[in-house]
Design a protein around this motif. Structure first.
Motif, PDB file in Angstrom:
ATOM      1  N   ARG A 139      35.713  27.705  52.665  1.00 49.12           N
ATOM      2  CA  ARG A 139      35.480  27.932  51.046  1.00 49.12           C
ATOM      3  C   ARG A 139      35.871  26.157  51.290  1.00 49.12           C
ATOM      4  NH1 ARG A 139      38.695  33.623  49.554  1.00 49.12           N
ATOM      5  NH2 ARG A 139      37.557  34.863  50.491  1.00 49.12           N
ATOM      6  N   SER A 185      32.482  34.997  44.208  1.00 47.57           N
ATOM      7  CA  SER A 185      33.880  35.313  43.941  1.00 47.57           C
ATOM      8  C   SER A 185      35.296  34.640  44.870  1.00 47.57           C
ATOM      9  CB  SER A 185      33.637  36.882  43.345  1.00 47.57           C
ATOM     10  OG  SER A 185      35.441  37.372  42.636  1.00 47.57           O
ATOM     11  N   ALA A 186      34.835  35.101  45.430  1.00 45.26           N
ATOM     12  CA  ALA A 186      35.665  34.868  46.930  1.00 45.26           C
ATOM     13  C   ALA A 186      35.986  33.062  46.593  1.00 45.26           C
ATOM     14  CB  ALA A 186      35.094  35.620  48.306  1.00 45.26           C
ATOM     15  N   LYS A 189      38.098  32.147  43.385  1.00 42.80           N
ATOM     16  CA  LYS A 189      39.327  32.612  43.898  1.00 42.80           C
ATOM     17  C   LYS A 189      40.073  31.585  44.224  1.00 42.80           C
ATOM     18  CE  LYS A 189      39.279  37.991  43.115  1.00 42.80           C
ATOM     19  NZ  LYS A 189      39.221  38.921  44.322  1.00 42.80           N
ATOM     20  N   LYS A 190      39.761  30.725  45.741  1.00 41.58           N
ATOM     21  CA  LYS A 190      41.200  30.155  46.558  1.00 41.58           C
ATOM     22  C   LYS A 190      40.651  28.678  45.244  1.00 41.58           C
ATOM     23  CE  LYS A 190      42.681  31.392  49.740  1.00 41.58           C
ATOM     24  NZ  LYS A 190      43.268  31.966  49.206  1.00 41.58           N
ATOM     25  N   ARG A 192      41.045  28.659  41.781  1.00 42.21           N
ATOM     26  CA  ARG A 192      41.964  28.858  41.333  1.00 42.21           C
ATOM     27  C   ARG A 192      43.448  28.989  41.221  1.00 42.21           C
ATOM     28  NH1 ARG A 192      41.802  33.396  36.553  1.00 42.21           N
ATOM     29  NH2 ARG A 192      39.454  33.142  37.310  1.00 42.21           N
ATOM     30  N   LEU A 193      43.307  29.303  42.770  1.00 40.62           N
ATOM     31  CA  LEU A 193      44.586  29.741  43.081  1.00 40.62           C
ATOM     32  C   LEU A 193      45.471  28.102  43.505  1.00 40.62           C
ATOM     33  CD1 LEU A 193      47.379  30.588  44.930  1.00 40.62           C
ATOM     34  CD2 LEU A 193      45.828  30.603  46.937  1.00 40.62           C
ATOM     35  N   HIS A 213      36.528  34.249  34.013  1.00 38.94           N
ATOM     36  CA  HIS A 213      35.829  35.280  34.767  1.00 38.94           C
ATOM     37  C   HIS A 213      35.073  35.820  35.304  1.00 38.94           C
ATOM     38  CE1 HIS A 213      40.383  37.181  33.875  1.00 38.94           C
ATOM     39  NE2 HIS A 213      39.853  37.047  32.627  1.00 38.94           N
TER      40      HIS A 213
END
Length: 313
Positions: A139, A185-186, A189-190, A192-193, A213
């Protein structure tokens, strides 16, 4: 003497031409030091005047490009002047970083991602799985490729991230990389982190993901019926290797273990109780959680078939 050698030049990266547009790059030189950066502009390749370091002609497009380049040059000059007044030695890299907002107190996206990965790697084998670490590295590579593709930079300050950046990243993963919505999406998410980490630590004032989202669309998962599983067990296969793959699948079906858990089994993981029943006692590859699974008759047959070949140890 330093100030007489200060120069800012612009050029285009023709090897990155897309649909007739080429990205405009900048180059700062100071006393033998040089640093390059993306102007985050693009121009029609036919408009660029390499000798004049700007767009040619008097069209509105050329005027717009040249006005932005002049503003960039002016801002770089101001940063150079500020650094000369403050520091005894000024390099092109220092001026570039100051212009891009990448001073000592500025945090970068991939820099933070790398620090996260380094800490995660220390936990592999304890409470984290190496396969998860590899997935996060993938990612990170996709995010780095996006920065090169869209912005022509190696890293980017958190303060430059906004909703448009995130939306472009989603489009890139979908169209350029051709990823499915669940994988997108996965990956998001990273990102976003990382942005939440920056927000939590005060590196940015607003989390660009606020209210954003990505809703993945997952296909409905099928399961094998008893008759379908029996058909898999009964089918005649063309070679020994294919038979092994089929038997591993059936073993997983009758034990509930993942492929990764089955692959790492050894004789030391097979235990016999007082009734001569065999049990697998091991830890999950992904979580490290201990499990106990009794070998049902079919799983027992497969274990006996391969115990001298695949469970050495």
């Amino acid at each position: 003497m330093q100030r007489s050698t200060f120069k800012v030049l612009f050029y285009v990266k023709r090897q990155s031409e897309k649909h007739g547009q080429v990205p405009v790059m900048g180059r700062i030189t100071i006393n033998g030091t040089m640093s390059q950066f993306s102007c985050k502009l693009s121009v029609r390749s036919s408009l660029w005047d390499a000798k004049a370091n700007k767009a040619s002609g008097k069209s509105l497009e050329s005027q717009r490009i040249n006005e932005k380049l002049e503003n960039i040059k002016t801002n770089i000059g101001k940063q150079y002047q500020r650094l000369c007044d403050r520091d005894s030695y000024v390099t092109a890299e220092k001026v570039r970083n100051a212009f891009l907002g990448m001073g000592d107190d500025c945090r970068l996206l991939l820099q933070t991602f790398d620090e996260y990965l380094a800490e995660f790697r220390k936990r592999v084998g304890k409470d984290r799985a190496y396969s998860t670490y590899e997935d996060y590295c993938l990612r990170r590579r996709r995010l780095a490729a996006f920065l090169e593709y869209e912005y022509h930079v190696k890293d980017i300050p958190f303060k430059e991230l906004n909703r448009n950046f995130i939306e472009k990243f989603v489009v890139y993963l979908s169209t350029v990389k051709g990823l499915a919505s669940g994988t997108i999406s996965a990956g998001v998410k990273k990102l976003r982190l990382m942005t939440y980490t920056a927000y939590k630590n005060g590196w940015i004032l607003v989390d660009p993901f606020a209210g954003f989202h990505v809703r993945p669309k997952y296909a409905e998962r099928r399961y094998l019926s008893a008759s379908e599983l029996q058909a898999v067990m009964d089918v005649e296969l063309p070679n020994y290797r294919t038979g092994i793959n089929r038997d591993v699948f059936v073993f997983c079906a009758f034990t509930g273990l993942s492929h990764a858990d089955v692959v790492k089994l050894t004789h030391a993981d097979i235990h016999t109780d007082y009734n001569r029943n065999h049990w697998i006692i091991d830890k999950r590859q992904k979580t490290g959680t201990q499990f106990r699974v009794k070998l049902l008759p079919i799983a027992e047959i497969i274990y006996d078939r391969y115990k001298n070949l695949h469970l050495e140890g």
